[in-house]
Design a protein around this motif. Structure first.
Motif, short mmCIF file in Angstrom:
data_model
loop_
_atom_site.label_atom_id
_atom_site.label_comp_id
_atom_site.label_asym_id
_atom_site.label_seq_id
_atom_site.Cartn_x
_atom_site.Cartn_y
_atom_site.Cartn_z
N LEU A 1 50.16 36.85 96.05
CA LEU A 1 50.74 37.22 95.26
C LEU A 1 51.50 38.92 94.48
CD1 LEU A 1 53.62 36.00 93.81
CD2 LEU A 1 53.07 35.88 91.84
N TYR A 2 51.60 39.96 94.52
CA TYR A 2 51.57 41.14 94.05
C TYR A 2 52.76 41.66 93.33
CZ TYR A 2 48.18 41.87 97.77
OH TYR A 2 47.15 41.90 98.89
N LYS A 3 52.16 41.73 91.78
CA LYS A 3 52.87 42.79 90.73
C LYS A 3 53.56 44.32 91.51
CE LYS A 3 54.49 42.70 86.29
NZ LYS A 3 53.57 42.43 84.50
N VAL A 4 54.72 44.65 91.52
CA VAL A 4 54.66 45.87 91.49
C VAL A 4 55.24 47.05 90.97
CG1 VAL A 4 55.05 47.15 93.88
CG2 VAL A 4 54.01 44.87 93.62
N SER A 5 55.22 47.76 90.58
CA SER A 5 55.66 48.86 90.05
C SER A 5 57.04 49.28 90.61
CB SER A 5 54.91 50.13 89.74
OG SER A 5 56.02 51.17 89.34
N PRO A 6 58.12 49.39 90.80
CA PRO A 6 59.35 49.28 90.46
C PRO A 6 59.34 50.96 90.87
CG PRO A 6 60.00 49.26 88.90
CD PRO A 6 58.74 48.99 88.67
N THR A 7 58.91 52.10 90.66
CA THR A 7 59.51 53.19 90.46
C THR A 7 58.28 54.12 91.70
OG1 THR A 7 57.61 53.62 88.40
CG2 THR A 7 59.81 53.63 88.48
N ASP A 8 56.62 54.24 91.60
CA ASP A 8 56.11 54.12 92.36
C ASP A 8 55.32 53.30 93.73
OD1 ASP A 8 54.17 53.15 91.33
OD2 ASP A 8 53.28 54.93 90.20
N GLY A 9 55.80 51.97 93.62
CA GLY A 9 55.48 50.57 94.40
C GLY A 9 54.27 50.22 94.29
N SER A 10 52.90 50.31 93.22
CA SER A 10 51.69 50.76 92.94
C SER A 10 51.83 49.44 92.40
CB SER A 10 50.71 51.67 91.62
OG SER A 10 52.43 50.85 90.23
N ILE A 11 50.44 48.97 92.74
CA ILE A 11 50.40 47.75 92.52
C ILE A 11 49.30 46.82 90.82
CG2 ILE A 11 48.30 45.00 93.00
CD1 ILE A 11 48.69 46.42 95.99
N LEU A 12 49.93 46.40 90.76
CA LEU A 12 50.35 45.76 89.26
C LEU A 12 49.20 44.97 88.62
CD1 LEU A 12 53.91 47.03 87.44
CD2 LEU A 12 51.46 48.80 87.90
N GLY A 13 49.51 43.89 89.70
CA GLY A 13 48.35 42.29 89.24
C GLY A 13 48.91 41.83 90.30
N GLU A 14 47.62 41.03 90.36
CA GLU A 14 47.73 40.55 92.64
C GLU A 14 46.68 39.39 91.97
OE1 GLU A 14 44.51 42.33 95.64
OE2 GLU A 14 44.68 43.61 94.22
N TRP A 15 47.49 37.85 92.90
CA TRP A 15 47.10 36.54 92.81
C TRP A 15 46.45 36.28 94.26
CZ3 TRP A 15 50.23 39.23 89.53
CH2 TRP A 15 50.14 39.40 88.05
N VAL A 16 45.57 35.38 94.41
CA VAL A 16 45.52 34.85 95.89
C VAL A 16 46.08 32.97 95.25
CG1 VAL A 16 43.82 34.13 97.60
CG2 VAL A 16 43.22 36.14 96.07
N LEU A 17 47.00 33.21 96.63
CA LEU A 17 47.28 31.57 96.59
C LEU A 17 46.37 30.25 97.11
CD1 LEU A 17 50.90 33.04 98.68
CD2 LEU A 17 50.15 32.92 95.99
N PRO A 18 46.84 29.66 96.66
CA PRO A 18 46.60 28.39 96.41
C PRO A 18 46.87 27.98 98.03
CG PRO A 18 48.12 27.76 94.82
CD PRO A 18 48.05 29.36 95.74
N THR A 19 47.87 28.03 98.58
CA THR A 19 48.53 27.51 100.26
C THR A 19 47.87 28.97 100.83
OG1 THR A 19 50.23 27.45 99.53
CG2 THR A 19 49.43 25.77 99.23
N SER A 20 48.65 28.20 102.23
CA SER A 20 48.42 29.71 103.71
C SER A 20 49.28 30.21 104.59
CB SER A 20 47.33 28.72 104.08
OG SER A 20 47.97 27.39 104.90
N GLU A 21 50.24 29.36 103.90
CA GLU A 21 51.73 30.46 104.78
C GLU A 21 53.12 30.02 103.80
OE1 GLU A 21 52.78 31.38 107.57
OE2 GLU A 21 50.54 31.02 108.08
#
Length: 609
Positions: free
Chosen positions: A154-174
């Motif tokens: 799961l990614y948190k993304v800046s709406p102005t330039d697309g930069s990644i503001l945060g990322e979290w690995v999911l507990p499920t596969s699909e």
């Protein structure tokens, strides 16, 4: 533009309507009790739904009545929309396959227009399955990639330039569907936990990422379609402030479910689409007023204008006011986002800016400051002079109907064949010519002929190219893209009086508006204003994105000022257009350049006659 108003029974159809322009907090919702007017969800909201079989996005009201559709063929090519979310003004799309982008589109017209686009996180790898807007940021769920060793994330993304503001690995596969859930509990605290929810097609469950605790928790089981658990495949999900809405797509089990905050099924609608996709919801817009186009008018004129905003209600009592001296002769409610008015400006109307007020039939009112200006002359009654570097033709274009009044062969005065800038000194036209000419020349355009009246060497000493020129009433200003200077010139003999360093390295347009020097820069894609007191440049607004294109198709060249608004030329093959832009950056009009596709619009100037 076609519109329908029939109620659909468990089907989704398509017409066209502009997208919502703002978002408000959620009101209390109504359960479908058989009263068709109450609807199956909030009366103050809309769905946006992707039909990947038809490759379009639908807009639906609270009774699933079709309000609009937009084709996506030119945008997605052979790919499909995986994610969909509204920021209250425009629509975000996630396109995966060959493109792998997050794309913000404007659907205020009959066709989608790209506002901005950037690579899907991370670096276009894996597949973004769905997206969600939380009011400030964009969230994107990626199902991962074994090739790049990327887990579902799961990614948190800046709406102005697309930069990644945060990322979290999911507990499920699909993972597939994604939704943002804001604060929503009732007086007793009953409601869904705020956070980012996603559905997993292997786990047959919905999970919540609690943004307060930064952790994933199980929320509820995915709803089971009539054919059984083997047909559970959620591809879209949204939250309307009280209930979840989940799209299930499994060839023999295409349904839209309404779920309460615990995941219990409230309603189920069978979908007719072959490949239903993601879904989002946005609330009914509050009453706002954002602009008027045209935004100027001269004394004694009768004209038609569009009033743009949100939340306009039709019916007796809807009113628009432009203030004293301007009469609204006729008004038509086009939709919640646009009114068409015919106004007459009195001969004695006071010059200057006017506030515009819209009042709904329920008495709600909104005023937009300085949205219209009464002028001594009508800028739209003037002319644009455009130099085409491909054909070496000088066009005189009447703005009112875009008719080409006259043309001249620029090779007669600039045989080097590189027209770069145009300016008007109040009596005659000036041309800056590059190439082997490298001259700035005053032209005679009388009697249909073209000849030189005066010329001098382009500064500094014929080095670089003078891309554009403008007058401030006393001096000429000339922008050079090699020296990165704008030169202040005594145009009686070409003497350089002073110079200013440009804000970027690719200056193209120069204009003087109400005593202030402006320029545009091709690489920075913005218009800048010069502050003579502090000797600094400041960005004023971004260059508009051409119709059907992206920000990558911006290539600003000539620029001029008509006394009220700016005009800017864009030169990128099929994206050759002229933009009329207000001083605050609002795009007012877009005109196609003569010979679009082959043309090279390089120089532009406005004259009243």
């Amino acid at each position: 533009m076609v519109r329908r108003h029939g109620i659909l029974s468990c089907t989704l159809a398509a017409v066209v309507i502009p997208l919502l322009l703002t978002i408000s907090s959620c009101d209390s919702l109504f359960v479908n009790d058989g009263d068709a007017d109450k609807g199956i969800m909030s009366t103050n909201g809309y769905f946006y739904f992707a039909d990947n079989g038809a490759n379009c996005v639908l807009m639906l009201d609270n009774n699933l009545r079709d309000l609009g559709d937009w084709r996506l063929d030119a945008l997605t090519l052979e790919d499909r929309v995986q994610g969909l979310s509204s920021d209250g003004r425009n629509l975000w799309l996630s396109v995966a396959g060959n493109i792998d982008q997050l794309i913000l589109v404007d659907t205020s017209g009959d066709e989608v227009t790209v506002v901005r686009a950037f690579e899907a996180p991370p670096q276009g790898r894996g597949t973004i399955r769905d997206i969600a807007w939380d009011g400030l940021y964009l969230w994107a769920v990626n199902s991962g990639s074994t090739t790049y060793n990327i887990p579902p994330t799961l990614y948190k993304v800046s709406p102005t330039d697309g930069s990644i503001l945060g990322e979290w690995v999911l507990p499920t596969s699909e993972p597939r569907a994604l939704a943002h859930v804001p604060e929503n509990g009732d007086a007793y605290g009953r409601g869904a936990t705020p956070g980012i929810y996603y559905a997993d097609v292997d786990a047959d469950a919905v999970y919540c990422f609690n943004t307060a605790k930064m952790q994933f928790v199980y929320a509820f089981a995915s709803p089971e379609p009539p054919r059984g658990v083997d047909y559970i495949f959620p591809v879209g999900m949204c939250f309307d402030g009280n209930n979840f809405w989940l799209v299930n797509s499994s060839s023999a089990g295409d349904h839209l479910f309404s779920l309460d905050y615990r995941g219990n099924v409230r309603e189920m609608v069978e979908l007719t689409q072959k490949t239903p996709g993601p879904i989002c919801w946005t609330s009914m817009p509050i009453l706002t007023l954002t602009g008027v186009t045209p935004n100027t008018g001269a004394r004694g004129n009768t004209m038609t204008a569009k009033v743009i905003g949100t939340g306009f209600q039709s019916g007796s009592g809807l009113q628009v006011s432009f203030g004293e001296g301007i009469t609204v002769d006729q008004m038509t409610h086009i939709d919640p986002f646009e009114l068409e008015v015919t106004i007459t400006i009195a001969e004695a109307a006071v010059f200057g800016y006017r506030n515009v007020t819209v009042t709904n039939p329920n008495g709600q009112s909104v005023t937009g400051e300085n949205l219209f200006q009464v002028t001594e002359f009508d800028p739209l009654a003037g002319f644009l002079w455009l130099a085409d570097g491909f054909s070496n033709i000088l066009y005189k274009i009447r703005i009112l109907d875009t008719a080409i009044v006259q043309t001249w062969d620029l090779l007669e005065v600039a045989p080097g064949g590189s027209p770069q800038g145009l300016a008007f000194d109040g009596t005659a036209l000036w041309l800056s010519a590059g190439g082997t000419d490298d001259l700035i020349m005053r032209l005679d355009t009388a009697d249909g002929s073209l000849s030189r009246l005066q010329s001098f060497t382009a500064p500094p000493n014929a080095e670089g190219v003078i891309r554009e020129i403008a007058f401030d009433g006393a001096f000429m200003w000339a922008g050079n893209d090699v020296s990165d200077k704008i030169y202040k010139i005594d145009y009686s003999d070409g003497t350089v009086v002073d110079s200013i360093t440009t804000p970027g390295v690719e200056i193209r347009g120069v204009a003087v508006a109400e005593g202030t020097l402006y320029c545009n820069d091709r690489t920075l894609d913005s218009v800048y204003a010069w502050n003579a007191q502090s000797s600094t440049w400041s960005a004023v607004f971004a260059i508009p994105t051409p119709p059907g294109g992206t920000t990558a198709n911006r290539y600003s060249t000539g620029m001029t000022f008509d006394g009220v608004n700016f005009w800017i030329a864009n030169s990128t093959f099929e994206f050759d257009y002229l933009f009329q832009v207000s001083p605050d950056g609002t795009l007012l009009r877009t005109y196609e350049v003569p010979g679009r596709g082959d043309a090279q619009p390089s120089a532009l100037v406005y004259t009243q006659e």
